[in-house]
Enzyme design. Structure first.
Site, PDB file in Angstrom:
ATOM      1  N   SER A   1       0.801  -1.232   0.000  1.00 15.93           N
ATOM      2  CA  SER A   1       0.000   0.000   0.000  1.00 15.93           C
ATOM      3  C   SER A   1       0.827   1.271   0.000  1.00 15.93           C
ATOM      4  CB  SER A   1      -0.924   0.015   1.228  1.00 15.93           C
ATOM      5  OG  SER A   1      -0.158   0.181   2.402  1.00 15.93           O
TER       6      SER A   1
ATOM      7  N   THR B   1      -1.353   2.778   3.363  1.00 12.36           N
ATOM      8  CA  THR B   1      -0.809   4.127   3.586  1.00 12.36           C
ATOM      9  C   THR B   1      -0.064   4.158   4.912  1.00 12.36           C
ATOM     10  OG1 THR B   1      -2.724   5.035   2.433  1.00 12.36           O
ATOM     11  CG2 THR B   1      -1.401   6.609   3.660  1.00 12.36           C
TER      12      THR B   1
ATOM     13  N   THR C   1       1.743   6.958   0.271  1.00 12.41           N
ATOM     14  CA  THR C   1       0.836   5.863  -0.119  1.00 12.41           C
ATOM     15  C   THR C   1       0.947   5.533  -1.611  1.00 12.41           C
ATOM     16  OG1 THR C   1      -1.493   5.169  -0.001  1.00 12.41           O
ATOM     17  CG2 THR C   1      -1.102   7.388  -0.755  1.00 12.41           C
TER      18      THR C   1
ATOM     19  N   ARG D   1      -6.024   9.409 -10.609  1.00 15.46           N
ATOM     20  CA  ARG D   1      -6.790   9.726  -9.388  1.00 15.46           C
ATOM     21  C   ARG D   1      -5.819  10.079  -8.248  1.00 15.46           C
ATOM     22  NH1 ARG D   1      -6.730   7.453  -3.923  1.00 15.46           N
ATOM     23  NH2 ARG D   1      -8.790   7.736  -3.014  1.00 15.46           N
TER      24      ARG D   1
ATOM     25  N   THR E   1      -5.638   7.867   7.051  1.00 15.62           N
ATOM     26  CA  THR E   1      -5.605   6.776   6.075  1.00 15.62           C
ATOM     27  C   THR E   1      -7.042   6.313   5.851  1.00 15.62           C
ATOM     28  OG1 THR E   1      -5.291   5.139   7.830  1.00 15.62           O
ATOM     29  CG2 THR E   1      -3.313   5.950   6.769  1.00 15.62           C
ATOM     30  N   GLY E   2      -7.229   5.514   4.819  1.00 10.34           N
ATOM     31  CA  GLY E   2      -8.581   5.028   4.544  1.00 10.34           C
ATOM     32  C   GLY E   2      -9.150   5.686   3.305  1.00 10.34           C
TER      33      GLY E   2
HETATM   34  N1  ASP Z   1      -6.126   7.282   1.839  1.00  7.00           N
HETATM   35  C1  ASP Z   1      -5.553   6.597   0.719  1.00  7.00           C
HETATM   36  C2  ASP Z   1      -6.196   7.084  -0.540  1.00  7.00           C
HETATM   37  O1  ASP Z   1      -7.398   7.288  -0.560  1.00  7.00           O
HETATM   38  C3  ASP Z   1      -5.689   5.108   0.757  1.00  7.00           C
HETATM   39  C4  ASP Z   1      -5.499   4.426   2.070  1.00  7.00           C
HETATM   40  O2  ASP Z   1      -5.174   5.049   3.061  1.00  7.00           O
HETATM   41  O3  ASP Z   1      -5.649   3.213   2.097  1.00  7.00           O
HETATM   42  O4  ASP Z   1      -5.514   7.202  -1.523  1.00  7.00           O
END
Ligand code: ASP
Length: 344
Positions: free
Chosen positions: A86, A198, A216, A226, A249-250
Site C-alpha cells: 500500500s 498508507t 501511499t 486519481r 488513512t482510509g
Molecule cells: N487514503 C488513501 C487514498 O485514498 C488510501 C489508504 O489510506 O488506504 O488514496
C-alpha cells in the site's frame, strides 16, 4: 509578506547554505513551556510495522538530529519495502497496472509543505515531496512533472510493480467481468481485495517542533491519475507548530471532502485531546454521509499534540481489530489501541 525565493537567495548571498538554514530552523524552539512526552515519533501502524518504521526516526530524534530527517527516514522504510502493498515500491497499481504514488510532508516551524501526486517510477515519493518543500517555490507537483523533478534531483526511475503486486492486479482484472476476454486461472483462488494501507509518520522533537509525512500508493485499481487525500495538505496530513500533527488513512475521498486532518488540528486547537480530535473527524464524516447506516468504508485518524500526547480513531473496527498507532519516546516503543465508532 515574506517572499520565500528572495529569502533563500538572501540567505545564500550571506553564505548560509539551505541545509544549514533547515538545520537552524529545525533547532529553533518556538515553545519554551514545559513539554511532556517529546521527543516522540508516531506512525499509523501497530507492532508488526511500527517498530521497524520508527527505529531510524527515533535514533535521529533521540540524538537531537533533524526532525525532518527523522520523519523522512521512517517513512522511507515502508516506501522501500516490497512486502507492503500500500506504500511505495510494491504498492498495488492503478487499473492499468501502473503504480502511481502520492505523498506529502509538512514542517511546523515554517508552516511549509510539499507534495507529489500520481508520481510513477520513484520508490521514495516522500523524499521528493521534501525537496518540493525545500527546493522549490511550489507545494504540489503531479504526474510526469513530479517524476521529471525527481530525476533532476538524481532519483532513479525504476519499475515499482513487483511480481506479487502484478499477480494480484492481474487476478483483479481477470475477475472484473465474464463479458470480456480476460480469463482467470482455473484454480479459482483469488484475493483481489481492495486493501487499505498508507502510512502517516508524525514527530515532535525535544524543543516541541512538529513535522509529519503521509505516503501511499493510494486506492488499488484507481482510475489512472486519481489523487487521494494523502498528498493534499489538510486532508491526509496537517501540522501546526502550536498545536500538533495529524495524519489520515482510509477512503481518501471522505477525507478530502471533510478536510479531515485540518479539522482534527482545529479541534485540538479548541481544546480537545488528540484522541477526541480523531473521534471528532470520524463523527463528522459519518454525519456528512447521513448517519452510521450509510457507511460502507472506513477512515482512520492518528494525532499527536505538542506535548507528545497521542490519539487514534477509526470509523469502523471490531473488538480485537481496533485501529492502532505505534510510537517511540523516552518511554520506549509502545502500541496504542484506538477507538472505533461503528462495529464491523
Ligand atoms: N487514503 C488513501 C487514498 O485514498 C488510501 C489508504 O489510506 O488506504 O488514496
Amino acid at each position: 509578506m515574506i517572499n520565500r525565493r528572495k529569502f533563500i537567495k538572501t540567505m545564500s548571498a550571506l553564505g548560509i547554505s539551505i541545509p544549514a538554514m533547515a538545520k537552524s530552523i529545525t533547532k529553533k524552539s518556538s515553545n519554551t513551556s514545559t513539554v511532556k512526552n517529546n521527543p516522540i515519533i508516531v506512525c499509523s501502524r501497530g507492532e508488526k510495522w511500527g517498530r521497524k518504521v520508527l527505529k531510524p526516526g527515533w535514533d535521529i530524534l533521540k540524538n537531537n538530529g533533524l526532525l525532518l530527517d527523522a520523519v523522512e527516514k521512517s517513512a522511507n522504510v515502508t516506501e522501500l519495502d516490497p512486502k507492503d502493498t500500500s506504500v511505495g515500491y510494491g504498492g498495488l497499481p492503478n487499473e492499468n497496472g501502473v503504480v502511481q504514488l502520492d505523498s506529502s510532508i509538512m514542517y511546523g516551524p515554517t508552516h511549509n509543505c510539499g507534495s507529489v501526486a500520481a508520481i510513477e517510477g520513484i520508490k521514495t515519493p516522500c523524499s521528493v515531496a521534501r525537496l518540493v518543500m525545500e527546493r522549490t517555490d511550489h507545494i504540489h507537483i503531479v504526474g510526469k512533472g513530479a517524476q521529471d523533478f525527481a530525476k533532476a534531483h538524481g532519483f532513479k526511475v525504476e519499475n515499482l510493480l513487483t511480481e506479487h503486486a502484478r499477480k494480484i492486479w492481474l487476478r483483479w482484472k481477470e475477475n472484473l467481468s465474464d463479458q470480456d476476454d480476460w480469463f482467470p486461472p482455473a484454480d479459482g483462488n483469488y484475493d483481489t481485495h481492495r486493501s487499505n494501507g498508507t502510512i502517516n509518520v508524525l514527530a515532535v522533537d525535544s524543543v516541541g517542533d512538529i513535522a509529519g509525512i503521509t505516503t501511499t500508493s493510494g486506492l488499488a485499481w484507481k482510475i489512472p491519475g486519481r489523487i487521494g487525500d494523502s498528498p493534499i495538505i489538510g486532508a491526509g496530513l496537517y501540522v501546526d507548530n502550536e498545536v500538533g500533527a495529524v495524519g489520515a488513512t482510509g477512503r481518501g475521498e471522505e477525507l478530502l471532502r471533510s478536510c479531515g486532518s485540518f479539522y482534527a488540528i482545529e479541534q485540538m486547537r479548541a481544546g480537545k485531546s488528540p484522541q477526541e480530535a480523531c473521534e471528532a473527524v470520524c463523527e463528522r464524516i459519518i454525519y456528512i454521509n447521513g448517519g452510521k447506516d450509510k457507511i460502507n468504508f472506513s477512515d482512520k485518524m492518528v494525532a499527536v499534540n505538542k506535548d507528545g500526547d497521542v490519539g487514534c480513531a477509526a470509523i469502523q473496527g471490531r473488538k480485537g481489530g481496533e485501529p492502532e498507532l505505534a510510537y517511540w519516546s523516552k518511554k520506549g516503543f509502545k502500541v496504542l489501541k484506538g477507538t472505533y465508532l461503528i462495529e464491523n
